[in-house]
Design a protein around this motif. Structure first.
Motif, short mmCIF file in Angstrom:
data_model
loop_
_atom_site.label_atom_id
_atom_site.label_comp_id
_atom_site.label_asym_id
_atom_site.label_seq_id
_atom_site.Cartn_x
_atom_site.Cartn_y
_atom_site.Cartn_z
N ASP A 157 0.71 45.94 -10.05
CA ASP A 157 1.84 45.56 -9.20
C ASP A 157 3.17 45.69 -9.92
O ASP A 157 4.22 45.49 -9.32
CB ASP A 157 1.67 44.12 -8.70
CG ASP A 157 1.72 43.11 -9.83
OD1 ASP A 157 1.03 43.33 -10.84
OD2 ASP A 157 2.43 42.10 -9.69
N THR A 207 -3.07 38.63 -11.26
CA THR A 207 -1.90 39.49 -11.10
C THR A 207 -1.49 40.10 -12.43
O THR A 207 -1.27 39.39 -13.41
CB THR A 207 -0.74 38.69 -10.50
OG1 THR A 207 -1.21 37.99 -9.35
CG2 THR A 207 0.40 39.60 -10.12
N ARG A 233 0.62 34.17 -6.20
CA ARG A 233 -0.33 34.56 -7.25
C ARG A 233 0.43 34.88 -8.54
O ARG A 233 0.15 35.88 -9.21
CB ARG A 233 -1.22 35.73 -6.80
CG ARG A 233 -2.00 35.46 -5.52
CD ARG A 233 -3.26 36.30 -5.45
NE ARG A 233 -4.18 35.96 -6.53
CZ ARG A 233 -5.00 34.91 -6.53
NH1 ARG A 233 -5.02 34.09 -5.50
NH2 ARG A 233 -5.79 34.70 -7.56
N ASN A 234 1.37 34.02 -8.89
CA ASN A 234 2.18 34.25 -10.07
C ASN A 234 2.64 32.91 -10.63
O ASN A 234 2.31 31.86 -10.09
CB ASN A 234 3.39 35.13 -9.71
CG ASN A 234 3.80 36.04 -10.85
OD1 ASN A 234 3.81 35.63 -12.02
ND2 ASN A 234 4.13 37.29 -10.53
N HIS A 265 -10.58 38.47 -6.22
CA HIS A 265 -9.19 38.69 -6.62
C HIS A 265 -9.11 39.28 -8.02
O HIS A 265 -10.06 39.17 -8.80
CB HIS A 265 -8.39 37.38 -6.57
CG HIS A 265 -8.77 36.42 -7.66
ND1 HIS A 265 -9.91 35.66 -7.62
CD2 HIS A 265 -8.15 36.11 -8.84
CE1 HIS A 265 -9.99 34.92 -8.72
NE2 HIS A 265 -8.93 35.18 -9.48
#
Length: 318
Positions: free
Chosen positions: A315, A197, A141-142, A194
């Motif tokens: 995060d 990120t 997810r990046n 979701h």
């Protein structure tokens, strides 16, 4: 510039605005946007000059502040303007009306869809995607900032231009969007809950819906519920979130040709989710999804740690 995004709604009589609706002015009467901007900029800093509709004879002049708009209105409304061919301009204050207008016209929608159809798709389990600028890695997810794919394609230039003109976004002129993901959703296919990120992307996310409508649901789970669980697979994680009932829920309807902006709390602290349905219920009306929906999602890749106001959902190390 497509269909009008500004107007003078009922009850909007004496209040001022930094935006002016200017009639008898535009390319159809021999006046370029550059020449209009040059004349109106004498009263203050402009955000830009934009088409008010498809006539070519009405424009929106958008200033940074209301006092500049007021000065221009008082100087030009109902008076011939020598620097604009001697035309008499008819000017009113204008406000943005994003909920009732398309962001792109039907013709522009067709051109955008044709442009991506001419490009190669990457197939995922239930949908197809294209990536520009940087490729998005679904496993992490990046994005890998050291592997740039190139600049964004020219066929989205008109979208980027309109995004840069968004009123009431203090940082909009400084946004240099450099990542685009195009998603094609067949009928009945949605998107698991979701949050984009934090460490991957900056604070503004723009998503243009084309071809078909959908409902997008926003969910706020308990703090840190979305943070990666390294003992389980990504699929197990998203299935857990879809089945979790302990969250706040809000939903909005995304019609074709509409633009969604995620920022602030909605971007950083709420999951977004498209239910896997073939029909949606909107204000007691049943809306059937089309044979497909295509979204253009624009982001700015983050190059440093996230410093958002929602560390409990973030995060990035603090």
């Amino acid at each position: 510039m497509g269909l009008p995004r500004y107007g003078r709604p009922k009850g909007f009589e004496g209040d001022s605005s930094p935006n002016l609706y200017v009639a008898n002015c535009g390319p159809a009467v021999g006046l370029s946007y550059d020449s209009i901007a040059s004349v109106f900029s004498a009263f203050g800093e402009l955000k830009g000059v934009f088409a008010a509709d498809d006539s070519g004879a009405r424009v929106i002049v958008s200033y940074r502040d209301e006092s500049s708009a007021t000065a221009a209105l008082e100087a030009f409304d109902g008076h011939p303007c020598p620097d604009l061919g001697g035309r008499s301009l008819h000017i009113r204050y204008s406000v943005l009306q994003p909920t009732s207008q398309d962001f792109v016209s039907i013709k522009e929608e067709e051109e955008l869809l044709a442009a991506v159809e001419a490009k190669p798709w990457k197939s995922l389990a239930k949908r197809r995607v294209q990536h520009y600028g940087y490729e998005f890695c679904y496993e992490t997810r990046n994005v890998n900032t050291r592997q740039k794919l190139g600049v964004l394609p020219t066929f989205v230039s008109l979208i980027l231009e309109r995004i840069s003109s968004f009123p009431n976004l203090d940082d909009s002129t400084n946004i240099v969007l450099d990542q685009l993901t195009v998603n094609e959703y067949p009928t009945g296919v949605g998107l698991s809950p979701h949050v984009d990120t934090h460490s991957a992307f900056e604070g503004f996310i723009f998503s243009l819906s084309l071809a078909g409508p959908c409902i997008m649901e926003f969910r706020q789970y308990a703090e840190c519920a979305w943070l990666p669980n390294h003992t389980s697979s990504p699929n197990m994680k998203t299935e857990s979130l879809e089945n979790d009932k302990s969250f706040l829920r809000r939903a909005i309807y995304l019609p074709p040709r509409s633009m969604l902006l995620l920022s602030g709390e909605a971007r950083y602290a709420w999951h977004h989710y498209i239910p896997h349905h073939k029909i949606d219920l909107v204000k007691n009306s049943v809306i059937k999804r089309g044979s497909r929906r295509v979204s253009f999602t624009f982001r700015k890749v983050r190059t440093g740690p996230c410093k958002c106001e929602f560390p409990q959902y973030c995060d990035s190390p603090r």
